[in-house]
Design a protein around this motif. Structure first.
Motif, PDB file in Angstrom:
ATOM      1  N   ILE A   1       0.867  -1.189   0.000  1.00 46.57           N
ATOM      2  CA  ILE A   1       0.000   0.000   0.000  1.00 46.57           C
ATOM      3  C   ILE A   1       0.898   1.232   0.000  1.00 46.57           C
ATOM      4  O   ILE A   1       1.739   1.394   0.887  1.00 46.57           O
ATOM      5  N   PRO A   2       0.770   2.072  -1.028  1.00 46.45           N
ATOM      6  CA  PRO A   2       1.769   3.121  -1.268  1.00 46.45           C
ATOM      7  C   PRO A   2       1.972   4.089  -0.102  1.00 46.45           C
ATOM      8  O   PRO A   2       3.108   4.386   0.254  1.00 46.45           O
ATOM      9  N   ASN A   3       0.870   4.617   0.446  1.00 49.71           N
ATOM     10  CA  ASN A   3       0.987   5.498   1.597  1.00 49.71           C
ATOM     11  C   ASN A   3       1.950   6.673   1.460  1.00 49.71           C
ATOM     12  O   ASN A   3       2.834   6.850   2.310  1.00 49.71           O
TER      13      ASN A   3
ATOM     14  N   MET B   1       2.601  10.402   2.378  1.00 48.66           N
ATOM     15  CA  MET B   1       2.073  10.966   3.626  1.00 48.66           C
ATOM     16  C   MET B   1       0.900  11.911   3.386  1.00 48.66           C
ATOM     17  O   MET B   1       0.070  12.105   4.262  1.00 48.66           O
TER      18      MET B   1
ATOM     19  N   PHE C   1       4.546   8.100  -5.360  1.00 48.28           N
ATOM     20  CA  PHE C   1       5.046   6.719  -5.477  1.00 48.28           C
ATOM     21  C   PHE C   1       4.183   5.900  -6.421  1.00 48.28           C
ATOM     22  O   PHE C   1       4.064   4.684  -6.261  1.00 48.28           O
TER      23      PHE C   1
ATOM     24  N   TYR D   1       3.502   1.232  -8.408  1.00 48.85           N
ATOM     25  CA  TYR D   1       4.010   1.601  -7.098  1.00 48.85           C
ATOM     26  C   TYR D   1       5.535   1.610  -7.216  1.00 48.85           C
ATOM     27  O   TYR D   1       6.129   0.652  -7.695  1.00 48.85           O
TER      28      TYR D   1
ATOM     29  N   GLN E   1      12.101   2.158   1.362  1.00 52.99           N
ATOM     30  CA  GLN E   1      10.815   1.675   0.866  1.00 52.99           C
ATOM     31  C   GLN E   1      10.907   0.209   0.405  1.00 52.99           C
ATOM     32  O   GLN E   1      10.008  -0.584   0.646  1.00 52.99           O
TER      33      GLN E   1
END
Lengths: 174, 787
Positions: free
Chosen positions: B191-193, B195, B249, B363, B679
């Motif tokens: 899950i890219p997330n 911020m 991302f 992603y 990441q």
């Protein structure tokens, strides 16, 4: 649903503010939506990410963990107040110098946390800084340059404590 | 000054506003009279909608209007995909902005409330009652393809969205090889997330028909194009603005239902409307990444020479086709599964599969991390199989510098490089021999460390438009630039790239400064606004500097050519006798008589005395299409410790030697490398989306989905080699994704190296303590049983 409202008075960035707010209004949303202080960002809804960190009575606090009514009577400092009399705070300088930010979204929270940390733990080691950053999620930097920025801020503060430390010192002593 | 600008650590121009809290992110926008939207989302992974009752919600305080799927039927086009891989038989299924008959994943939109405040809109969602008839759900791609599995879309039998094959014949190699290694790898869903959650604000002028949408986008012109089709608003009446964007991302490439709905409501109601994603929504509705099952086979000789690689991949695409979704597990993955190695025979076969899950799209790395993971892991398995050191097996197969340009078995041509040199440098930083000795002596004390390598290459800098067309990308992949010098000699520079953290307001200024001899501080980069920038394709695939930078270089050179003509006229010498150095033109052999580019620019604007036939003004545009992709490469090494009592993996050292071609700003390159590595380590050790059998996301918050934290990491040790790419005028290769591409297999290889003492050869990511501990226990009890 009848809207219940309460009057609150806070000192935000040195200015007294009185507003009537819903009891459920989070401090983070109060700062952004009621006061237009959009420097404080909101990155999650479970109080994990720390990008909304501000100072409440001199302590770094995730502003999404505080209801505005709970903050009644408190002094709040946000990222907008870090630059004092036109002089950027040491952490603002250090984050730029060490490339401690990329997209900038977690940066206000990172700065408020770091500024407090530098002031209270001026000799913290890399490992201690990494522990202290546990309340912050940054997806861009891999934290490496945030750690370096905090180290540099420590050095900058030591070089010119009186002139450069800015708000953090005042807040801590008050 | 100007000679030193390229390649120097210029501090970022964007930081000045970002550290002051003066950025302008989409959610920061407040317009007079603005209303707020909230979207009701399906709690079921798969269900028929029997009835949507909005009556009670309509009477809630502050509610202005509620839209259901039925209300929008026939008024909006389907949310489109923009990547149709050729000969893949892609099923272009309908994706309505709001579902009216069926929901296909938890998070699928069912209704939208527009109210005077965000909390009022959210309150009203609670008062909408939806009657669902739940259907069986399937979240795993292998299950979805089985006979009898529930079908998501009528026209996609066995839920197969696409089937695509590429490569050479490999059967002969597998039939005759000394050694065949087979391994199935699961590359879990991520899950890219970024911020910043996604957000959109729309404003419509009913008199002029002009629509402005501020949105969290990596590619505002693609967003404009797709939204124009969905909404039926012509492009010249639709303005897309992405101001400051808080990371992407890949998750901010796609055109989502949400921004379309907000624009629809703003037009319908005649007032501005804002929607901001909650983090909980982000977990369920913003596109996910990876989610592959890869069956990998390698054929090789006993002495370490790889002869063939064969991959069969099952890629989970989620419930609908996202904007770039179909291209990621095919084109961006299948063409490079041979990695950095000279492997004569190679083939890839891909099934893209619909499931009752969040749509999957790009992603960070998008396809290339998946390819790199499987080749780097299978190389280690091969090394183990033939009893060779993993470094040695890489040395045997890594491309040599005299082989470039190198065309692989899939027909793509790698640009340039010295892969062995990057490996040598990493080994030197590591002190490999000493570390292996230490590993042995620690093992004798019951302590386990592991060393893992990833000698990667990736293809990025997307890319030549001709290739984009050939691989089914429904757009161009060139980039635009306009360099505008004002009478004062200050510059406004427009780019079609759309940076959102990569620092191109600085690196792009460096490129122009270098070429035109202007101070960096005199150059402002404008991006992310379709009304200011005529056209562009945005920021993804590590393309901005390779392609957008090429456009900037070309536009700058056009400015310089015109300035030279005017300077020659001013200096009264022939044009070919004019030299340009440090921002000044002077006659050859006479540096004392000169005119600055600022002087020339002023004259160009005044137009009092220009060479005959020359137009006044000082502005140039370029539309630059590169000749090929670019191929960054390098060697990453991870050193981990594994605690056999707890299963905890600690990253002890991390070394990265990358080659991203010519470096514009080392500080920014290093920042990209750091972030990418962390990441990628996130995938190896911490992150992973999980669904239960009902299709409910079990990892839907930061409490359940483990994001990398500062304390998990040692100081990252990095170095570079620099091999210019011949595929663009700057020689740059791109660095936005290398860290993520390289680091995941390096860390997994390191953990497997540590676990090899126990006879464990593979574990599925993320390598969490319970999983590692169980594997050790299992291996030991099996050993115990034998003795």
């Amino acid at each position: 649903m009848e809207e219940e409202r309460h009057a609150v008075t806070l000192v935000v960035n040195g200015r007294a503010v009185t507003e009537e707010v819903e009891p459920r209004l989070l401090l983070s949303h109060f700062l952004r939506d009621n006061l237009g202080l959009t420097g404080t960002h909101v990155g999650c809804d479970t109080s994990q990410c720390g990008v909304c960190t501000v100072w409440v009575d001199g302590l770094p606090v995730k502003s999404c963990t505080v209801l505005t009514v709970q903050a009644d009577g408190s002094e709040i400092t946000t990222v907008e107040e870090l630059t004092h009399d036109g002089v950027p705070h040491v952490v603002q300088q250090a984050f730029q110098r060490e490339h401690g930010l990329q997209c900038g979204f977690c940066t206000p929270g990172a700065l408020m946390l770091s500024a407090w940390h530098v002031d209270h733990y001026p000799g913290a080691s890399d490992a201690e800084i990494r522990e202290a950053l546990d309340g912050l999620i940054c997806r861009c930097t891999g934290y490496e340059n945030i750690v370096r920025a905090v180290k540099r801020a420590q050095a900058l503060q030591e070089e010119a404590p009186a002139a450069m430390a800015g708000q953090a010192r005042e807040e801590a002593s008050s | 000054m100007s000679q030193m600008v390229l390649g120097s650590r210029v501090l970022r121009k964007e930081d000045v506003r970002l550290v002051a809290g003066q950025g302008q992110y989409t959610d920061d926008i407040r317009l007079p009279g603005m209303l707020y939207a909230a979207i009701l989302r399906s709690p079921h992974a798969h269900a028929r909608i029997k009835q949507v009752n909005i009556k009670a919600a309509q009477d809630m305080p502050g509610v202005v209007k509620i839209y259901t799927g039925a209300d929008l039927q026939g008024k909006l086009q389907s949310i489109p995909t923009a990547w149709i891989p050729p000969e893949s038989d892609l099923k272009m299924v309908a994706h309505p902005a709001l579902a009216s008959d069926k929901v296909r994943y938890v998070g699928d939109g069912v209704a939208m409330v527009v109210a005077h405040s965000r909390s009022q809109a959210e309150d009203a969602l609670e008062a909408i009652s939806v009657e669902y008839e739940p259907l069986p759900a399937v979240h795993d791609q292998l299950d979805a393809m089985k006979d009898g599995a529930v079908q998501l879309h009528d026209d996609a039998a066995h839920n197969v969205a696409l089937h695509w094959k590429v490569g050479t014949e490999t059967d002969e190699a597998f039939r005759t090889a000394d050694v065949v290694v087979r391994q199935t790898f699961r590359q879990q869903r991520l899950i890219p997330n970024p911020m910043e959650p996604r957000a959109a604000v729309a404003q419509f002028n009913s008199a002029t028909g002009d629509m402005t949408v501020w949105a969290t986008s990596q590619n505002p012109h693609i967003h404009r194009f797709l939204m124009s089709v969905v909404l039926g608003i012509p492009e010249h009446k639709l303005r897309l603005v992405a101001q400051d964007v808080g990371g992407g991302f890949g998750s901010k490439i796609a055109c989502y239902p949400d921004e379309v709905l907000v624009a629809y409501a703003a037009r319908d109601l005649g007032v501005p409307v804002k929607w901001t994603e909650t983090r909980a929504e982000h977990f369920t509705i913003t596109t996910h990444g990876r989610d592959h099952v890869d069956e990998v086979e390698l054929a090789g000789t006993r002495d370490g020479r790889v002869l063939a690689i064969r991959v069969k991949a099952y890629a989970n695409l989620g419930a609908y086709l996202s904007t770039a979704g179909p291209g990621v597990p095919t084109i961006l993955f299948g063409l490079i599964v041979n990695g950095a190695y000279d492997i004569p025979q190679a083939s890839t076969e891909v099934y893209g599969v619909f499931t009752n899950t969040t749509p999957v799209d790009a992603y960070r790395g998008a396809g290339r991390p998946e390819a790199t993971f499987l080749i780097e892991r299978i190389m280690d398995r091969y090394a183990q199989e033939i009893g060779m050191d993993p470094v040695q097996v890489r040395r045997v197969n890594l491309l040599k510098k005299e082989q470039f340009p190198f065309t692989n078995a899939f027909g793509i041509t790698y640009d340039s490089g010295d892969y062995h040199r990057a490996l040598d440098r990493a080994l030197e930083m590591l002190d490999y021999a000493a570390l292996r000795r230490e590993q042995a002596s620690l093992k004798a004390q019951g302590k386990y460390i592991g060393i893992g390598f990833s000698t990667y290459v990736e293809m990025c800098g997307l890319g030549p438009s001709q290739v984009a067309g050939a691989v089914g990308f429904q757009g161009g992949l060139w980039e635009s630039a306009t360099v505008r010098l004002h009478p004062s000699g200050k510059a406004t520079v427009l780019t079609g790239a759309s940076p959102h953290g990569q620092g191109e307001e600085t690196t792009f200024a460096q490129i122009v400064a270098q070429r035109l001899g202007l101070p960096v501080e005199d150059i402002d980069i404008v991006h992310g606004d379709t009304d200011r920038v005529s056209m562009g394709w945005g920021t993804y695939g590590s393309r901005s500097t390779a392609v957008g930078g090429g456009a900037l270089a070309q536009a700058s050179d056009r400015i310089l050519a015109k300035a030279r003509t005017i300077a020659a006229h001013m200096l009264e010498v022939p044009e070919d006798a004019v030299r340009f150095e440090e921002g000044k033109f002077h006659p050859e052999g006479n540096a004392t008589k000169s005119v600055s580019i600022q002087d020339v620019t002023l004259q160009a604007h005044l137009g009092w005395n220009l060479p005959a036939g020359l137009e006044p003004g000082m502005e140039a545009s370029a539309f630059y299409d590169p000749t090929n992709f670019t191929y960054p490469f390098g060697t990453h090494v991870a050193v981990v410790s594994v605690d056999p009592d707890t299963g905890e993996v600690r990253l002890v050292r991390y070394i990265a030697v990358d080659d991203c071609g010519t470096v514009i700003n080392p500080m920014i390159v290093e920042g990209q490398v750091h972030g990418g590595i962390v990441q990628g380590v996130g995938q190896a050790l911490y992150e992973g989306a999980l669904y239960d059998d009902a299709g409910q996301l079990l990892t839907g918050s930061f409490l359940d989905y483990a994001m990398p934290k500062a304390r998990f990491f040692p100081t990252i040790e990095i170095d570079r080699t620099e091999t210019p790419s011949p595929h663009n005028p700057l020689g740059v290769k791109g660095v936005g994704e290398t860290g993520t591409i390289a680091s995941t297999p390096a860390v997994v290889n390191a953990v497997m190296d540590a676990l090899s003492s126990f006879g464990v050869t593979d574990l599925a990511m993320p390598l969490t303590p319970p999983k590692v501990w169980a594997a050790i226990q299992n291996a030991q009890s099996m050993k115990g049983g034998q003795s």
